[in-house]
Design an enzyme around this catalytic site. Structure first.
Site, PDB file in Angstrom:
ATOM      1  N   ASP A   1       0.836  -1.204   0.000  1.00  0.00           N
ATOM      2  CA  ASP A   1       0.000   0.000   0.000  1.00  0.00           C
ATOM      3  C   ASP A   1       0.867   1.250   0.000  1.00  0.00           C
ATOM      4  O   ASP A   1       2.013   1.208   0.417  1.00  0.00           O
ATOM      5  CB  ASP A   1      -0.847   0.031   1.275  1.00  0.00           C
TER       6      ASP A   1
ATOM      7  N   LYS B   1      -3.891   2.847  -2.174  1.00  0.00           N
ATOM      8  CA  LYS B   1      -5.112   3.656  -2.294  1.00  0.00           C
ATOM      9  C   LYS B   1      -4.891   4.904  -1.475  1.00  0.00           C
ATOM     10  O   LYS B   1      -4.347   4.855  -0.387  1.00  0.00           O
ATOM     11  CB  LYS B   1      -6.306   2.950  -1.652  1.00  0.00           C
TER      12      LYS B   1
ATOM     13  N   MET C   1      -8.110   8.339   9.619  1.00  0.00           N
ATOM     14  CA  MET C   1      -8.682   8.974   8.423  1.00  0.00           C
ATOM     15  C   MET C   1      -9.651  10.096   8.819  1.00  0.00           C
ATOM     16  O   MET C   1     -10.722  10.242   8.224  1.00  0.00           O
ATOM     17  CB  MET C   1      -9.407   7.926   7.549  1.00  0.00           C
TER      18      MET C   1
HETATM   19  N1  SAH Z   1      -4.017  -0.406   8.997  1.00  0.00           N
HETATM   20  C1  SAH Z   1      -3.527   0.909   9.373  1.00  0.00           C
HETATM   21  C2  SAH Z   1      -4.578   1.985   9.172  1.00  0.00           C
HETATM   22  C3  SAH Z   1      -4.985   2.196   7.736  1.00  0.00           C
HETATM   23  S1  SAH Z   1      -6.146   3.483   7.558  1.00  0.00           S
HETATM   24  C4  SAH Z   1      -3.039   0.874  10.817  1.00  0.00           C
HETATM   25  O1  SAH Z   1      -3.269  -0.115  11.529  1.00  0.00           O
HETATM   26  O2  SAH Z   1      -2.406   1.836  11.242  1.00  0.00           O
HETATM   27  C5  SAH Z   1      -5.102   4.846   7.170  1.00  0.00           C
HETATM   28  C6  SAH Z   1      -5.093   5.840   8.312  1.00  0.00           C
HETATM   29  O3  SAH Z   1      -4.231   5.398   9.356  1.00  0.00           O
HETATM   30  C7  SAH Z   1      -4.550   7.205   7.948  1.00  0.00           C
HETATM   31  O4  SAH Z   1      -5.538   7.999   7.337  1.00  0.00           O
HETATM   32  C8  SAH Z   1      -4.182   7.744   9.317  1.00  0.00           C
HETATM   33  O5  SAH Z   1      -5.314   8.189  10.022  1.00  0.00           O
HETATM   34  C9  SAH Z   1      -3.655   6.505  10.005  1.00  0.00           C
HETATM   35  N2  SAH Z   1      -2.197   6.391   9.909  1.00  0.00           N
HETATM   36  C10 SAH Z   1      -1.503   5.428   9.307  1.00  0.00           C
HETATM   37  N3  SAH Z   1      -0.172   5.625   9.441  1.00  0.00           N
HETATM   38  C11 SAH Z   1      -0.032   6.751  10.168  1.00  0.00           C
HETATM   39  C12 SAH Z   1       1.079   7.495  10.660  1.00  0.00           C
HETATM   40  N4  SAH Z   1       2.325   7.095  10.425  1.00  0.00           N
HETATM   41  N5  SAH Z   1       0.837   8.614  11.369  1.00  0.00           N
HETATM   42  C13 SAH Z   1      -0.423   9.025  11.616  1.00  0.00           C
HETATM   43  N6  SAH Z   1      -1.511   8.372  11.184  1.00  0.00           N
HETATM   44  C14 SAH Z   1      -1.328   7.251  10.472  1.00  0.00           C
END
Ligand code: SAH
Length: 279
Positions: A58, A80, A193
């Site tokens: 991703d 995405k 998100m």
């Molecule tokens: N599976 C992922 C989440 C995917 S949804 C997890 O467990 O973290 C994507 C969202 O995750 C982003 O819009 C943001 O809100 C958050 N996110 C992912 N990586 C991030 C990071 N390094 N810092 C802050 N928010 C993050």
């Protein structure tokens, strides 16, 4: 003397080799890459990356992490971004099945944890239907990683006895959240998100009784060399959200106050300059 007070455990006899599990041909490992810092990968995730012949990843997965893959691995971005789907989900599902059917060792690499707002389960159902074996390697989810690097404990004996993770990808007309539960005091609310719907979330929480002076943080690109943390109060959420860039996590609750005191992570400025040169 310390050892007269503390009963130290004798060091266990231990083979210094790291644990190693295998990725079989024609199977898929659904792997969580953690929130960004490559050192937050699990040892198992690294083992899988090193063995993978094909990696479907991703956009959230950083180049530093991809660089840990074997040099012959085929890398495919099926990323995405909110609003712009570069590869439709069905196509990703099909690629997973096709590569596995052809006998490749496949890693499906997702940011954070694959089962937290990651559609991991949907992809596994497709594999089950196609009779393909798989394993799941959990990762550090953004709510754990980004808050830790921002010095914000998700729970605290005095300030939060529960934490909730929610998605901000909601449509106002089909919002089925129980806002009074989300607005409870002494609870940490983490919104994934959440940038686009920040104003709506702010209004709903205040309407449902959450104190508008409660501290909040928006953690942008948490755990990476470009991490930024914006602190404010709930009444400023929509303003802070406008300043931040995705990926960012919204954290709302009493515990956020500790973030200013417990700040410890200093993004490395030199590495940052290097990273932007790379982009
Ligand atoms: N599976 C992922 C989440 C995917 S949804 C997890 O467990 O973290 C994507 C969202 O995750 C982003 O819009 C943001 O809100 C958050 N996110 C992912 N990586 C991030 C990071 N390094 N810092 C802050 N928010 C993050």
């Amino acid at each position: 003397m310390l050892d007269t007070i503390i009963p130290f455990t004798p060091r266990p006899a231990y083979d210094s080799k790291l644990p190693f599990s295998t990725l079989d041909k024609g199977t898929v490992a659904l792997v969580g890459a953690g929130p960004g810092d490559p050192e937050l990968l699990t040892i198992k995730a690294l083992n899988m990356l090193r063995q993978a012949e094909v990696i479907l990843y991703d956009y959230l997965v950083s180049p530093e992490i991809l660089a840990l893959a074997g040099s012959d691995a085929i890398l495919v971005c099926v990323g995405k971004r909110a609003g712009s789907h570069s590869v439709p989900q069905q196509k990703t599902n099909q690629l997973l099945v096709d590569f596995a059917m052809q006998g490749y060792k496949v890693v499906r690499l997702k940011g954070g944890d694959p089962f937290i707002f990651g559609r991991g389960a949907e992809e596994l159902e497709v594999l089950v239907d196609a009779g393909i074996n798989f394993q799941v390697v959990p990762g550090i989810t953004a709510a754990a990683g980004a808050t830790a690097y921002a010095g914000i404990p998700l729970t605290h004996r005095d300030f939060a006895q529960s934490a909730m993770f929610v998605t901000g990808h909601l449509k106002a007309e089909s919002d089925s959240f129980d806002w009074s539960t989300l607005a409870r005091a002494n609870q940490t609310l983490v919104v994934y998100m959440g940038l686009m719907r920040a104003e709506y979330i702010q209004n709903k929480l205040i309407e449902s009784g959450r104190d508008k002076q409660i501290p909040i943080a928006v953690v942008e690109k948490g755990t990476t060399v470009s991490q930024k943390v914006f602190f404010g109060t709930l009444s400023e959420l929509s303003v802070l959200a406008k300043q931040a860039e995705a990926p960012a996590l919204v954290v709302i609750g009493e515990v956020v106050e500790l973030g200013e005191k417990l700040q410890w992570f200093k993004p490395n400025k030199e590495a940052l300059a290097e990273a932007s040169a790379y982009v």
